[in-house]
Design an enzyme around this catalytic site. Structure first.
Site, PDB file in Angstrom:
ATOM      1  CE1 TYR A  95     128.068  85.543 -25.862  1.00 44.56           C
ATOM      2  CE2 TYR A  95     127.414  83.621 -24.571  1.00 44.56           C
ATOM      3  CZ  TYR A  95     128.380  84.336 -25.260  1.00 44.56           C
ATOM      4  OH  TYR A  95     129.659  83.836 -25.371  1.00 44.56           O
ATOM      5  CG  HIS A 146     125.973  79.726 -23.678  1.00 42.77           C
ATOM      6  ND1 HIS A 146     125.365  78.993 -22.678  1.00 42.77           N
ATOM      7  CD2 HIS A 146     127.194  80.075 -23.197  1.00 42.77           C
ATOM      8  CE1 HIS A 146     126.175  78.922 -21.634  1.00 42.77           C
ATOM      9  NE2 HIS A 146     127.290  79.570 -21.922  1.00 42.77           N
ATOM     10  CB  SER A 159     133.890  76.879 -19.218  1.00 50.03           C
ATOM     11  OG  SER A 159     132.529  76.489 -19.309  1.00 50.03           O
ATOM     12  CG  PHE A 184     138.570  85.706 -29.310  1.00 52.42           C
ATOM     13  CD1 PHE A 184     139.095  85.304 -30.533  1.00 52.42           C
ATOM     14  CD2 PHE A 184     138.466  84.763 -28.302  1.00 52.42           C
ATOM     15  CE1 PHE A 184     139.494  83.989 -30.734  1.00 52.42           C
ATOM     16  CE2 PHE A 184     138.861  83.448 -28.495  1.00 52.42           C
ATOM     17  CZ  PHE A 184     139.381  83.059 -29.720  1.00 52.42           C
ATOM     18  N   GLY A 185     135.837  89.682 -29.964  1.00 54.15           N
ATOM     19  CA  GLY A 185     135.182  90.841 -29.376  1.00 54.15           C
ATOM     20  C   GLY A 185     133.673  90.690 -29.342  1.00 54.15           C
ATOM     21  CB  SER A 231     129.241  80.755 -27.090  1.00 54.33           C
ATOM     22  OG  SER A 231     128.811  80.304 -25.822  1.00 54.33           O
ATOM     23  CG  LEU A 260     138.863  83.838 -23.476  1.00 50.03           C
ATOM     24  CD1 LEU A 260     137.979  83.013 -24.414  1.00 50.03           C
ATOM     25  CD2 LEU A 260     139.755  82.904 -22.653  1.00 50.03           C
ATOM     26  CG  ASP A 282     131.124 100.426 -30.714  1.00 49.46           C
ATOM     27  OD1 ASP A 282     130.870  99.216 -30.911  1.00 49.46           O
ATOM     28  OD2 ASP A 282     130.333 101.211 -30.163  1.00 49.46           O
TER      29      ASP A 282
HETATM   30  P1  NAI Z   1     135.182  89.342 -22.315  1.00 46.12           P
HETATM   31  O1  NAI Z   1     133.842  89.907 -22.051  1.00 46.12           O
HETATM   32  O2  NAI Z   1     136.191  89.357 -21.213  1.00 46.12           O
HETATM   33  O3  NAI Z   1     135.824  90.053 -23.594  1.00 46.12           O
HETATM   34  C1  NAI Z   1     135.061  90.532 -24.660  1.00 46.12           C
HETATM   35  C2  NAI Z   1     135.674  91.837 -25.123  1.00 46.12           C
HETATM   36  O4  NAI Z   1     134.881  92.342 -26.195  1.00 46.12           O
HETATM   37  C3  NAI Z   1     135.709  92.915 -24.024  1.00 46.12           C
HETATM   38  O5  NAI Z   1     137.011  93.400 -23.827  1.00 46.12           O
HETATM   39  C4  NAI Z   1     134.774  93.988 -24.541  1.00 46.12           C
HETATM   40  O6  NAI Z   1     135.208  95.308 -24.238  1.00 46.12           O
HETATM   41  C5  NAI Z   1     134.811  93.748 -26.039  1.00 46.12           C
HETATM   42  N1  NAI Z   1     133.603  94.278 -26.671  1.00 46.12           N
HETATM   43  C6  NAI Z   1     132.318  94.197 -26.251  1.00 46.12           C
HETATM   44  N2  NAI Z   1     131.505  94.895 -27.046  1.00 46.12           N
HETATM   45  C7  NAI Z   1     132.287  95.433 -27.999  1.00 46.12           C
HETATM   46  C8  NAI Z   1     132.040  96.274 -29.107  1.00 46.12           C
HETATM   47  N3  NAI Z   1     130.794  96.709 -29.393  1.00 46.12           N
HETATM   48  N4  NAI Z   1     133.069  96.644 -29.886  1.00 46.12           N
HETATM   49  C9  NAI Z   1     134.334  96.212 -29.606  1.00 46.12           C
HETATM   50  N5  NAI Z   1     134.647  95.418 -28.569  1.00 46.12           N
HETATM   51  C10 NAI Z   1     133.627  95.035 -27.770  1.00 46.12           C
HETATM   52  O7  NAI Z   1     134.949  87.856 -22.818  1.00 46.12           O
HETATM   53  P2  NAI Z   1     135.983  86.656 -22.938  1.00 46.12           P
HETATM   54  O8  NAI Z   1     135.711  85.703 -21.853  1.00 46.12           O
HETATM   55  O9  NAI Z   1     137.345  87.167 -23.130  1.00 46.12           O
HETATM   56  O10 NAI Z   1     135.477  85.972 -24.285  1.00 46.12           O
HETATM   57  C11 NAI Z   1     136.009  86.334 -25.542  1.00 46.12           C
HETATM   58  C12 NAI Z   1     135.102  85.800 -26.637  1.00 46.12           C
HETATM   59  O11 NAI Z   1     134.992  84.386 -26.512  1.00 46.12           O
HETATM   60  C13 NAI Z   1     133.680  86.363 -26.585  1.00 46.12           C
HETATM   61  O12 NAI Z   1     133.223  86.562 -27.910  1.00 46.12           O
HETATM   62  C14 NAI Z   1     132.893  85.259 -25.924  1.00 46.12           C
HETATM   63  O13 NAI Z   1     131.546  85.272 -26.329  1.00 46.12           O
HETATM   64  C15 NAI Z   1     133.636  84.028 -26.410  1.00 46.12           C
HETATM   65  N6  NAI Z   1     133.489  82.913 -25.484  1.00 46.12           N
HETATM   66  C16 NAI Z   1     134.182  82.921 -24.296  1.00 46.12           C
HETATM   67  C17 NAI Z   1     134.054  81.855 -23.427  1.00 46.12           C
HETATM   68  C18 NAI Z   1     134.858  81.779 -22.158  1.00 46.12           C
HETATM   69  O14 NAI Z   1     134.804  80.747 -21.485  1.00 46.12           O
HETATM   70  N7  NAI Z   1     135.625  82.789 -21.787  1.00 46.12           N
HETATM   71  C19 NAI Z   1     133.151  80.728 -23.707  1.00 46.12           C
HETATM   72  C20 NAI Z   1     132.459  80.842 -24.981  1.00 46.12           C
HETATM   73  C21 NAI Z   1     132.649  81.897 -25.827  1.00 46.12           C
HETATM   74  C1  15L Z   2     130.306  81.649 -22.591  1.00 43.19           C
HETATM   75  O1  15L Z   2     129.899  81.750 -23.738  1.00 43.19           O
HETATM   76  C2  15L Z   2     130.718  82.839 -21.827  1.00 43.19           C
HETATM   77  O2  15L Z   2     131.376  83.793 -22.641  1.00 43.19           O
HETATM   78  C3  15L Z   2     131.600  82.558 -20.647  1.00 43.19           C
HETATM   79  O3  15L Z   2     131.540  83.681 -19.774  1.00 43.19           O
HETATM   80  C4  15L Z   2     131.247  81.276 -19.879  1.00 43.19           C
HETATM   81  O4  15L Z   2     130.167  81.473 -19.074  1.00 43.19           O
HETATM   82  C5  15L Z   2     130.992  80.120 -20.852  1.00 43.19           C
HETATM   83  O5  15L Z   2     130.215  80.460 -21.984  1.00 43.19           O
HETATM   84  C6  15L Z   2     130.354  78.897 -20.170  1.00 43.19           C
HETATM   85  O6  15L Z   2     129.365  78.369 -20.700  1.00 43.19           O
HETATM   86  O7  15L Z   2     130.856  78.468 -19.135  1.00 43.19           O
END
Ligand code: NAI
Ligand code: 15L
Length: 267
Positions: free
Chosen positions: A136, A113, A165, A71-72, A111, A15, A51
Protein backbone atom coordinates in the site's frame (compact mmCIF):
# COMPACT_ATOMS: atom_id res chain seq x y z
CA UNK A 1 -12.08 30.29 -5.03
CA UNK A 2 -11.30 30.26 -8.75
CA UNK A 3 -12.71 26.78 -9.33
CA UNK A 4 -16.16 25.90 -10.57
CA UNK A 5 -16.30 22.11 -10.29
CA UNK A 6 -14.23 20.22 -7.70
CA UNK A 7 -14.09 16.41 -7.83
CA UNK A 8 -13.66 14.44 -4.60
CA UNK A 9 -12.79 10.76 -5.04
CA UNK A 10 -13.22 8.37 -2.14
CA UNK A 11 -16.36 10.25 -1.13
CA UNK A 12 -17.94 7.21 0.57
CA UNK A 13 -14.88 6.64 2.77
CA UNK A 14 -14.09 7.85 6.28
CA UNK A 15 -12.29 11.03 5.22
CA UNK A 16 -14.49 11.46 2.13
CA UNK A 17 -17.61 11.67 4.29
CA UNK A 18 -15.91 14.17 6.62
CA UNK A 19 -14.79 16.28 3.65
CA UNK A 20 -18.20 16.12 1.99
CA UNK A 21 -19.66 17.70 5.11
CA UNK A 22 -16.90 20.23 5.70
CA UNK A 23 -16.55 21.34 2.07
CA UNK A 24 -20.32 21.68 1.50
CA UNK A 25 -21.15 25.03 -0.09
CA UNK A 26 -17.50 25.97 -0.69
CA UNK A 27 -17.61 25.53 -4.49
CA UNK A 28 -20.33 26.04 -7.10
CA UNK A 29 -20.25 22.27 -7.77
CA UNK A 30 -18.74 19.46 -5.69
CA UNK A 31 -18.69 16.21 -7.68
CA UNK A 32 -18.53 13.24 -5.33
CA UNK A 33 -17.31 9.87 -6.52
CA UNK A 34 -16.62 6.40 -5.14
CA UNK A 35 -16.99 2.78 -6.19
CA UNK A 36 -19.21 2.33 -3.13
CA UNK A 37 -22.68 3.73 -2.62
CA UNK A 38 -22.95 7.36 -1.46
CA UNK A 39 -25.79 9.44 -0.05
CA UNK A 40 -27.84 11.14 -2.80
CA UNK A 41 -26.70 14.52 -4.14
CA UNK A 42 -27.67 17.60 -2.14
CA UNK A 43 -27.62 21.22 -3.34
CA UNK A 44 -24.40 22.01 -5.21
CA UNK A 45 -23.45 18.33 -5.38
CA UNK A 46 -23.16 15.72 -8.10
CA UNK A 47 -22.80 12.04 -7.19
CA UNK A 48 -21.07 9.74 -9.68
CA UNK A 49 -20.39 6.10 -8.88
CA UNK A 50 -17.15 5.04 -10.58
CA UNK A 51 -14.44 2.41 -10.27
CA UNK A 52 -11.04 4.10 -10.58
CA UNK A 53 -9.74 1.01 -12.38
CA UNK A 54 -12.19 1.63 -15.27
CA UNK A 55 -10.35 4.04 -17.59
CA UNK A 56 -13.39 5.01 -19.70
CA UNK A 57 -15.51 5.70 -16.64
CA UNK A 58 -12.73 7.81 -15.09
CA UNK A 59 -12.38 9.80 -18.32
CA UNK A 60 -16.09 10.67 -18.11
CA UNK A 61 -15.80 11.36 -14.38
CA UNK A 62 -13.16 14.05 -14.92
CA UNK A 63 -14.98 15.95 -17.68
CA UNK A 64 -15.60 19.63 -16.82
CA UNK A 65 -13.63 19.30 -13.58
CA UNK A 66 -11.21 22.08 -12.52
CA UNK A 67 -9.58 20.50 -9.46
CA UNK A 68 -9.44 17.00 -7.99
CA UNK A 69 -9.15 15.99 -4.35
CA UNK A 70 -7.98 12.39 -4.82
CA UNK A 71 -8.89 10.41 -1.70
CA UNK A 72 -10.22 7.24 -3.36
CA UNK A 73 -8.47 3.87 -3.37
CA UNK A 74 -7.25 1.17 -1.04
CA UNK A 75 -6.36 2.79 2.28
CA UNK A 76 -4.63 -0.05 4.11
CA UNK A 77 -2.30 -2.94 3.34
CA UNK A 78 -3.67 -5.63 1.01
CA UNK A 79 -2.53 -8.13 -1.60
CA UNK A 80 -1.31 -6.93 -5.01
CA UNK A 81 -4.59 -7.93 -6.67
CA UNK A 82 -6.32 -5.34 -4.51
CA UNK A 83 -3.67 -2.60 -4.38
CA UNK A 84 -2.76 -2.54 -8.09
CA UNK A 85 -6.21 -1.82 -9.63
CA UNK A 86 -7.31 0.65 -6.96
CA UNK A 87 -4.09 2.61 -6.37
CA UNK A 88 -1.74 2.02 -9.31
CA UNK A 89 -4.13 1.64 -12.27
CA UNK A 90 -6.61 3.93 -10.52
CA UNK A 91 -4.01 6.69 -10.21
CA UNK A 92 -2.85 6.25 -13.82
CA UNK A 93 -6.45 6.50 -15.02
CA UNK A 94 -7.15 9.54 -12.88
CA UNK A 95 -4.09 11.58 -13.89
CA UNK A 96 -4.53 10.67 -17.54
CA UNK A 97 -8.22 11.62 -17.47
CA UNK A 98 -7.26 14.85 -15.70
CA UNK A 99 -4.80 15.68 -18.48
CA UNK A 100 -7.45 15.10 -21.15
CA UNK A 101 -9.98 17.21 -19.22
CA UNK A 102 -7.62 20.15 -18.61
CA UNK A 103 -7.73 19.80 -14.81
CA UNK A 104 -5.57 22.49 -13.17
CA UNK A 105 -4.45 20.77 -9.97
CA UNK A 106 -4.76 17.60 -7.94
CA UNK A 107 -4.53 17.37 -4.16
CA UNK A 108 -3.45 13.80 -3.49
CA UNK A 109 -4.11 11.90 -0.27
CA UNK A 110 -0.72 10.22 -0.06
CA UNK A 111 0.38 8.49 3.10
CA UNK A 112 3.10 8.38 5.74
CA UNK A 113 3.54 4.76 4.63
CA UNK A 114 5.63 6.09 1.70
CA UNK A 115 8.36 6.66 4.30
CA UNK A 116 7.14 4.23 6.95
CA UNK A 117 10.35 2.20 7.31
CA UNK A 118 12.31 5.22 8.55
CA UNK A 119 13.22 5.01 12.20
CA UNK A 120 11.22 6.95 14.76
CA UNK A 121 14.51 8.30 16.12
CA UNK A 122 15.02 10.18 12.85
CA UNK A 123 13.23 13.49 12.16
CA UNK A 124 12.70 13.58 8.41
CA UNK A 125 11.34 16.17 6.00
CA UNK A 126 9.70 15.95 2.56
CA UNK A 127 13.09 15.28 0.91
CA UNK A 128 13.76 12.05 2.81
CA UNK A 129 14.37 8.91 0.79
CA UNK A 130 11.19 6.98 0.10
CA UNK A 131 11.07 3.87 2.31
CA UNK A 132 7.63 2.28 1.79
CA UNK A 133 6.64 -0.08 4.56
CA UNK A 134 4.17 -2.21 2.57
CA UNK A 135 2.55 -2.71 -0.85
CA UNK A 136 0.00 0.00 0.00
CA UNK A 137 2.80 2.45 0.91
CA UNK A 138 4.60 1.65 -2.33
CA UNK A 139 1.40 2.38 -4.30
CA UNK A 140 1.30 5.83 -2.68
CA UNK A 141 4.98 6.38 -3.60
CA UNK A 142 4.00 5.54 -7.18
CA UNK A 143 1.14 8.05 -6.96
CA UNK A 144 3.57 10.77 -5.82
CA UNK A 145 5.92 10.08 -8.74
CA UNK A 146 3.02 9.93 -11.18
CA UNK A 147 1.88 13.31 -9.84
CA UNK A 148 5.39 14.70 -10.45
CA UNK A 149 5.37 13.47 -14.06
CA UNK A 150 2.05 15.14 -14.82
CA UNK A 151 2.96 18.30 -12.87
CA UNK A 152 6.25 18.99 -14.60
CA UNK A 153 5.45 17.51 -18.00
CA UNK A 154 1.77 18.40 -18.40
CA UNK A 155 1.20 21.32 -16.04
CA UNK A 156 -1.20 19.65 -13.58
CA UNK A 157 -0.06 21.06 -10.22
CA UNK A 158 -0.02 18.49 -7.42
CA UNK A 159 0.15 18.67 -3.66
CA UNK A 160 0.96 15.24 -2.22
CA UNK A 161 -0.15 15.16 1.41
CA UNK A 162 1.54 12.32 3.28
CA UNK A 163 -1.29 12.01 5.77
CA UNK A 164 -0.30 10.60 9.15
CA UNK A 165 -3.39 9.38 11.03
CA UNK A 166 -6.52 11.43 10.41
CA UNK A 167 -9.23 10.55 12.87
CA UNK A 168 -11.50 12.42 15.29
CA UNK A 169 -8.93 11.69 18.03
CA UNK A 170 -5.57 9.87 18.22
CA UNK A 171 -5.91 6.24 19.29
CA UNK A 172 -2.48 5.12 20.57
CA UNK A 173 1.06 6.26 21.43
CA UNK A 174 2.21 6.33 17.79
CA UNK A 175 -0.65 8.59 16.81
CA UNK A 176 0.62 11.17 19.35
CA UNK A 177 3.22 11.70 16.59
CA UNK A 178 1.15 11.09 13.45
CA UNK A 179 -2.33 12.48 14.25
CA UNK A 180 -3.97 15.02 11.97
CA UNK A 181 -7.28 16.52 13.08
CA UNK A 182 -10.07 16.89 10.53
CA UNK A 183 -9.82 20.67 10.89
CA UNK A 184 -6.12 20.61 10.03
CA UNK A 185 -6.81 18.27 7.10
CA UNK A 186 -9.22 20.85 5.67
CA UNK A 187 -6.64 23.60 6.32
CA UNK A 188 -4.06 21.57 4.36
CA UNK A 189 -6.53 21.02 1.51
CA UNK A 190 -7.08 24.79 1.41
CA UNK A 191 -3.31 25.18 0.97
CA UNK A 192 -3.50 22.67 -1.86
CA UNK A 193 -6.29 24.63 -3.52
CA UNK A 194 -4.85 28.12 -3.14
CA UNK A 195 -1.03 28.13 -2.75
CA UNK A 196 1.27 28.86 -5.67
CA UNK A 197 3.21 25.68 -6.55
CA UNK A 198 3.82 23.14 -9.27
CA UNK A 199 4.63 19.98 -7.30
CA UNK A 200 5.08 19.63 -3.58
CA UNK A 201 5.19 16.95 -0.90
CA UNK A 202 4.05 17.80 2.63
CA UNK A 203 3.15 15.88 5.77
CA UNK A 204 -0.47 15.71 6.82
CA UNK A 205 0.01 16.16 10.53
CA UNK A 206 -1.22 18.45 13.30
CA UNK A 207 1.04 20.50 15.57
CA UNK A 208 2.19 17.50 17.62
CA UNK A 209 5.32 18.02 19.75
CA UNK A 210 6.15 14.32 19.17
CA UNK A 211 5.83 14.52 15.37
CA UNK A 212 8.33 12.41 13.39
CA UNK A 213 8.34 15.04 10.63
CA UNK A 214 9.84 18.43 9.90
CA UNK A 215 6.92 20.00 8.04
CA UNK A 216 8.67 23.25 7.08
CA UNK A 217 7.65 22.75 3.47
CA UNK A 218 3.98 22.80 4.39
CA UNK A 219 4.48 25.87 6.58
CA UNK A 220 6.30 27.62 3.73
CA UNK A 221 3.25 27.00 1.53
CA UNK A 222 0.97 28.55 4.16
CA UNK A 223 -0.13 25.63 6.36
CA UNK A 224 -0.69 26.56 10.01
CA UNK A 225 -2.10 23.67 12.04
CA UNK A 226 -4.37 24.65 14.90
CA UNK A 227 -4.71 21.30 16.65
CA UNK A 228 -2.28 19.06 18.51
CA UNK A 229 -2.28 15.50 19.86
CA UNK A 230 -0.38 16.73 22.93
CA UNK A 231 -3.48 16.93 25.12
CA UNK A 232 -3.79 13.13 24.75
CA UNK A 233 -0.21 12.36 25.92
CA UNK A 234 -1.17 11.39 29.46
CA UNK A 235 -3.89 9.04 28.25
CA UNK A 236 -2.03 7.41 25.33
CA UNK A 237 1.75 7.47 25.96
CA UNK A 238 1.66 3.95 27.40
CA UNK A 239 -0.50 2.53 24.63
CA UNK A 240 2.19 0.74 22.61
CA UNK A 241 2.31 -2.64 20.88
CA UNK A 242 4.40 -5.79 21.44
CA UNK A 243 5.85 -5.64 17.91
CA UNK A 244 9.46 -4.32 17.96
CA UNK A 245 9.41 -3.45 14.21
CA UNK A 246 6.17 -1.52 14.60
CA UNK A 247 7.58 0.34 17.58
CA UNK A 248 10.93 1.10 15.88
CA UNK A 249 9.53 2.50 12.64
CA UNK A 250 7.38 5.48 11.72
CA UNK A 251 4.87 3.30 9.86
CA UNK A 252 4.02 1.31 12.98
CA UNK A 253 2.00 -1.86 12.41
CA UNK A 254 2.12 -1.41 8.61
CA UNK A 255 5.91 -1.99 8.86
CA UNK A 256 5.59 -4.93 11.20
CA UNK A 257 3.16 -6.93 9.11
CA UNK A 258 4.95 -9.73 7.15
CA UNK A 259 8.37 -8.28 8.16
CA UNK A 260 11.16 -10.78 7.43
CA UNK A 261 14.15 -8.47 6.95
CA UNK A 262 17.03 -7.40 9.18
CA UNK A 263 15.90 -4.84 11.75
CA UNK A 264 19.46 -3.45 11.92
CA UNK A 265 19.46 -2.80 8.15
CA UNK A 266 16.42 -0.49 8.24
CA UNK A 267 17.02 3.06 6.94
P1 NAI B 1 -11.37 4.68 3.29
O1 NAI B 1 -10.92 3.31 2.99
O2 NAI B 1 -12.39 4.88 4.36
O3 NAI B 1 -11.89 5.38 1.95
C1 NAI B 1 -11.37 5.09 0.69
C2 NAI B 1 -12.51 5.08 -0.30
O4 NAI B 1 -11.99 4.76 -1.58
C3 NAI B 1 -13.60 4.04 0.04
O5 NAI B 1 -14.86 4.64 0.15
C4 NAI B 1 -13.52 3.06 -1.11
O6 NAI B 1 -14.79 2.56 -1.50
C5 NAI B 1 -12.93 3.92 -2.22
N1 NAI B 1 -12.28 3.08 -3.22
C6 NAI B 1 -11.48 2.00 -3.03
N2 NAI B 1 -11.16 1.43 -4.20
C7 NAI B 1 -11.76 2.16 -5.15
C8 NAI B 1 -11.81 2.08 -6.56
N3 NAI B 1 -11.17 1.09 -7.23
N4 NAI B 1 -12.52 3.00 -7.24
C9 NAI B 1 -13.17 3.99 -6.57
N5 NAI B 1 -13.17 4.14 -5.24
C10 NAI B 1 -12.47 3.22 -4.53
O7 NAI B 1 -10.06 5.51 3.64
P2 NAI B 1 -9.92 6.93 4.35
O8 NAI B 1 -9.43 6.71 5.72
O9 NAI B 1 -11.12 7.73 4.13
O10 NAI B 1 -8.70 7.55 3.52
C11 NAI B 1 -8.92 8.34 2.37
C12 NAI B 1 -7.62 8.47 1.61
O11 NAI B 1 -6.63 9.06 2.45
C13 NAI B 1 -7.05 7.14 1.12
O12 NAI B 1 -6.47 7.33 -0.16
C14 NAI B 1 -5.98 6.82 2.14
O13 NAI B 1 -4.95 6.04 1.58
C15 NAI B 1 -5.51 8.22 2.51
N6 NAI B 1 -4.94 8.25 3.86
C16 NAI B 1 -5.78 8.18 4.95
C17 NAI B 1 -5.25 8.22 6.22
C18 NAI B 1 -6.12 8.24 7.44
O14 NAI B 1 -5.60 8.42 8.54
N7 NAI B 1 -7.43 8.10 7.33
C19 NAI B 1 -3.79 8.28 6.45
C20 NAI B 1 -3.01 8.33 5.22
C21 NAI B 1 -3.59 8.32 3.99
C1 15L C 1 -2.83 5.24 6.42
O1 15L C 1 -2.27 5.44 5.36
C2 15L C 1 -4.14 4.57 6.48
O2 15L C 1 -4.97 4.94 5.40
C3 15L C 1 -4.90 4.79 7.75
O3 15L C 1 -5.88 3.76 7.86
C4 15L C 1 -4.04 4.83 9.02
O4 15L C 1 -3.69 3.57 9.41
C5 15L C 1 -2.80 5.70 8.80
O5 15L C 1 -2.15 5.50 7.55
C6 15L C 1 -1.75 5.54 9.92
O6 15L C 1 -0.57 5.35 9.60
O7 15L C 1 -2.12 5.64 11.08
Amino acid sequence: MPYHRVLLTGAAGNLGRVLRERLAGRFPVLRLSDVAEMAPAGPGEEVVRCDLADADAVTKLCRDVDVILHFGGRSTEADWDTVVPANILGAVNLWEAARKAGVKRIVFASSNHVIGLHSRSERIDHRAMAAPDCRYGLSKAFGEDLAALYAYKHGIAALCIRIGSSYAEPADARQLSTWMSFGDLVRMIDVGLTADYTYEIVYGVSDNSRSFWDNANAERLGYTPRDSADRFIAALAGKTSDDPIAEKTQGGSFSGVEFSGDPDALP
